[in-house]
Design a protein around this motif. Sequence first.
Motif, PDB file in Angstrom:
ATOM      1  N   ALA A   1       0.828  -1.221   0.000  1.00 20.30           N
ATOM      2  CA  ALA A   1       0.000   0.000   0.000  1.00 20.30           C
ATOM      3  C   ALA A   1       0.857   1.264   0.000  1.00 20.30           C
ATOM      4  CB  ALA A   1      -0.926   0.007   1.212  1.00 20.30           C
ATOM      5  N   CYS A   2       2.031   1.177   0.594  1.00 22.09           N
ATOM      6  CA  CYS A   2       2.887   2.359   0.768  1.00 22.09           C
ATOM      7  C   CYS A   2       3.911   2.523  -0.353  1.00 22.09           C
ATOM      8  CB  CYS A   2       3.622   2.242   2.092  1.00 22.09           C
ATOM      9  SG  CYS A   2       4.754   0.831   2.067  1.00 22.09           S
ATOM     10  N   THR A   3       3.733   1.781  -1.445  1.00 22.40           N
ATOM     11  CA  THR A   3       4.735   1.798  -2.523  1.00 22.40           C
ATOM     12  C   THR A   3       4.907   3.184  -3.124  1.00 22.40           C
ATOM     13  OG1 THR A   3       4.208  -0.487  -3.093  1.00 22.40           O
ATOM     14  CG2 THR A   3       5.337   0.821  -4.783  1.00 22.40           C
ATOM     15  N   VAL A   4       6.148   3.622  -3.207  1.00 18.97           N
ATOM     16  CA  VAL A   4       6.516   4.822  -3.974  1.00 18.97           C
ATOM     17  C   VAL A   4       7.699   4.407  -4.846  1.00 18.97           C
ATOM     18  CG1 VAL A   4       5.736   6.394  -2.164  1.00 18.97           C
ATOM     19  CG2 VAL A   4       8.142   5.707  -2.248  1.00 18.97           C
ATOM     20  N   LEU A   5       8.063   5.250  -5.802  1.00 16.13           N
ATOM     21  CA  LEU A   5       9.233   4.948  -6.622  1.00 16.13           C
ATOM     22  C   LEU A   5      10.414   5.783  -6.159  1.00 16.13           C
ATOM     23  CD1 LEU A   5       7.753   4.664 -10.239  1.00 16.13           C
ATOM     24  CD2 LEU A   5       7.747   3.007  -8.364  1.00 16.13           C
ATOM     25  N   VAL A   6      11.534   5.142  -5.958  1.00 20.40           N
ATOM     26  CA  VAL A   6      12.784   5.827  -5.630  1.00 20.40           C
ATOM     27  C   VAL A   6      13.764   5.523  -6.758  1.00 20.40           C
ATOM     28  CG1 VAL A   6      14.698   6.048  -4.001  1.00 20.40           C
ATOM     29  CG2 VAL A   6      12.367   5.686  -3.142  1.00 20.40           C
ATOM     30  N   ASP A   7      14.164   6.580  -7.448  1.00 20.90           N
ATOM     31  CA  ASP A   7      14.993   6.411  -8.651  1.00 20.90           C
ATOM     32  C   ASP A   7      14.352   5.403  -9.603  1.00 20.90           C
ATOM     33  OD1 ASP A   7      16.760   8.287  -7.643  1.00 20.90           O
ATOM     34  OD2 ASP A   7      18.139   6.794  -6.846  1.00 20.90           O
ATOM     35  N   GLY A   8      13.025   5.465  -9.690  1.00 20.56           N
ATOM     36  CA  GLY A   8      12.287   4.646 -10.642  1.00 20.56           C
ATOM     37  C   GLY A   8      11.954   3.245 -10.179  1.00 20.56           C
ATOM     38  N   LEU A   9      12.431   2.853  -9.022  1.00 15.96           N
ATOM     39  CA  LEU A   9      12.172   1.492  -8.545  1.00 15.96           C
ATOM     40  C   LEU A   9      11.161   1.507  -7.403  1.00 15.96           C
ATOM     41  CD1 LEU A   9      15.815   0.086  -8.567  1.00 15.96           C
ATOM     42  CD2 LEU A   9      14.030  -0.214 -10.300  1.00 15.96           C
ATOM     43  N   PRO A  10      10.267   0.513  -7.359  1.00 17.29           N
ATOM     44  CA  PRO A  10       9.264   0.502  -6.294  1.00 17.29           C
ATOM     45  C   PRO A  10       9.870   0.120  -4.951  1.00 17.29           C
ATOM     46  CG  PRO A  10       9.022  -1.451  -7.703  1.00 17.29           C
ATOM     47  CD  PRO A  10      10.123  -0.607  -8.300  1.00 17.29           C
TER      48      PRO A  10
ATOM     49  N   ASP B   1      19.215  13.026  -1.635  1.00 19.41           N
ATOM     50  CA  ASP B   1      19.776  13.228  -2.983  1.00 19.41           C
ATOM     51  C   ASP B   1      19.233  12.249  -4.024  1.00 19.41           C
ATOM     52  OD1 ASP B   1      21.309  15.355  -2.035  1.00 19.41           O
ATOM     53  OD2 ASP B   1      22.918  13.999  -1.427  1.00 19.41           O
ATOM     54  N   ARG B   2      18.114  11.601  -3.716  1.00 19.59           N
ATOM     55  CA  ARG B   2      17.530  10.670  -4.689  1.00 19.59           C
ATOM     56  C   ARG B   2      16.195  11.233  -5.187  1.00 19.59           C
ATOM     57  NH1 ARG B   2      18.158   4.834  -1.947  1.00 19.59           N
ATOM     58  NH2 ARG B   2      17.808   4.107  -4.062  1.00 19.59           N
ATOM     59  N   ASN B   3      15.630  10.553  -6.204  1.00 20.49           N
ATOM     60  CA  ASN B   3      14.368  10.987  -6.806  1.00 20.49           C
ATOM     61  C   ASN B   3      13.217  10.130  -6.303  1.00 20.49           C
ATOM     62  OD1 ASN B   3      14.809  13.091  -8.954  1.00 20.49           O
ATOM     63  ND2 ASN B   3      16.411  11.616  -9.441  1.00 20.49           N
ATOM     64  N   VAL B   4      12.228  10.773  -5.728  1.00 19.61           N
ATOM     65  CA  VAL B   4      11.061  10.056  -5.205  1.00 19.61           C
ATOM     66  C   VAL B   4       9.831  10.471  -6.004  1.00 19.61           C
ATOM     67  CG1 VAL B   4       9.579   9.712  -3.184  1.00 19.61           C
ATOM     68  CG2 VAL B   4      12.067   9.938  -2.893  1.00 19.61           C
ATOM     69  N   LEU B   5       9.061   9.477  -6.407  1.00 23.19           N
ATOM     70  CA  LEU B   5       7.789   9.749  -7.088  1.00 23.19           C
ATOM     71  C   LEU B   5       6.660   9.145  -6.260  1.00 23.19           C
ATOM     72  CD1 LEU B   5       6.338  10.823  -9.697  1.00 23.19           C
ATOM     73  CD2 LEU B   5       6.474   8.467 -10.543  1.00 23.19           C
ATOM     74  N   THR B   6       5.685   9.978  -5.909  1.00 19.23           N
ATOM     75  CA  THR B   6       4.491   9.487  -5.219  1.00 19.23           C
ATOM     76  C   THR B   6       3.297   9.641  -6.164  1.00 19.23           C
ATOM     77  OG1 THR B   6       3.750  11.601  -4.291  1.00 19.23           O
ATOM     78  CG2 THR B   6       5.447  10.385  -3.045  1.00 19.23           C
ATOM     79  N   ILE B   7       2.163   9.147  -5.739  1.00 11.74           N
ATOM     80  CA  ILE B   7       0.977   9.194  -6.598  1.00 11.74           C
ATOM     81  C   ILE B   7       0.615  10.648  -6.955  1.00 11.74           C
ATOM     82  CG2 ILE B   7      -0.707   9.221  -4.686  1.00 11.74           C
ATOM     83  CD1 ILE B   7      -1.014   7.204  -7.962  1.00 11.74           C
ATOM     84  N   GLU B   8       0.957  11.584  -6.083  1.00  8.01           N
ATOM     85  CA  GLU B   8       0.622  12.984  -6.349  1.00  8.01           C
ATOM     86  C   GLU B   8       1.421  13.555  -7.525  1.00  8.01           C
ATOM     87  OE1 GLU B   8       1.306  11.763  -3.321  1.00  8.01           O
ATOM     88  OE2 GLU B   8      -0.313  12.345  -1.947  1.00  8.01           O
TER      89      GLU B   8
END
Length: 162
Positions: free
Chosen positions: A53-62, A75-82
């Motif tokens: 349920a808490c999955t986000v992407l860090v540098d493109g990986l779940p 210093d990494r890239n985080v992508l959330t549903i927003e």
Amino acid sequence: MTDSKQTLQLHFQLNGRSIETECEAQETLAELLRNHLNLTGTKVSCEVQVCGACTVLVDGLPVSSCTLLAYEVRDRNVLTIEGLAKPDGTLHPIQQAFIDEFAFQCGFCTPGMILATKALLDENPKPTREEIVHFMDGNICRCTGYVSILHAIQKASKLLEK
Ligand code: FES
Ligand code: FES
């Protein structure tokens, strides 16, 4: 008595924006996102890296943000549903596919499902049914029975092809 809480400075990219903030040494990424950055689209359920349920992407990986320390994303890239929809509100094709295929009921698992799907399709744009089932193994849904989610992922694959 000393205060055992240690506050750390944290810089990272979040949904394409540079973030400067503070976190506690023991704070998880999910806690930072939800409690301090008001990004409550990331859900927390099991808190032990089982449900997705808490999955986000860090540098493109779940990743499971419930067990990743916030400081680990420095210093990494985080992508959330927003961060998936365009600034004008146009949904990402994966989001649209989940709506089109009625791939949620309560919706609690959906942000994690969608981000895991993005990681899958970024790596493998035309996955087979078996590859989808295998990749999505770490994301649990209590409501849908999974068939509609499978159809949504197949539809998203087609939408992204265009
Ligand atoms: S809440 Fe993180 S895996 Fe379940
Ligand atoms: S839609 Fe309810 S848990 Fe998946």
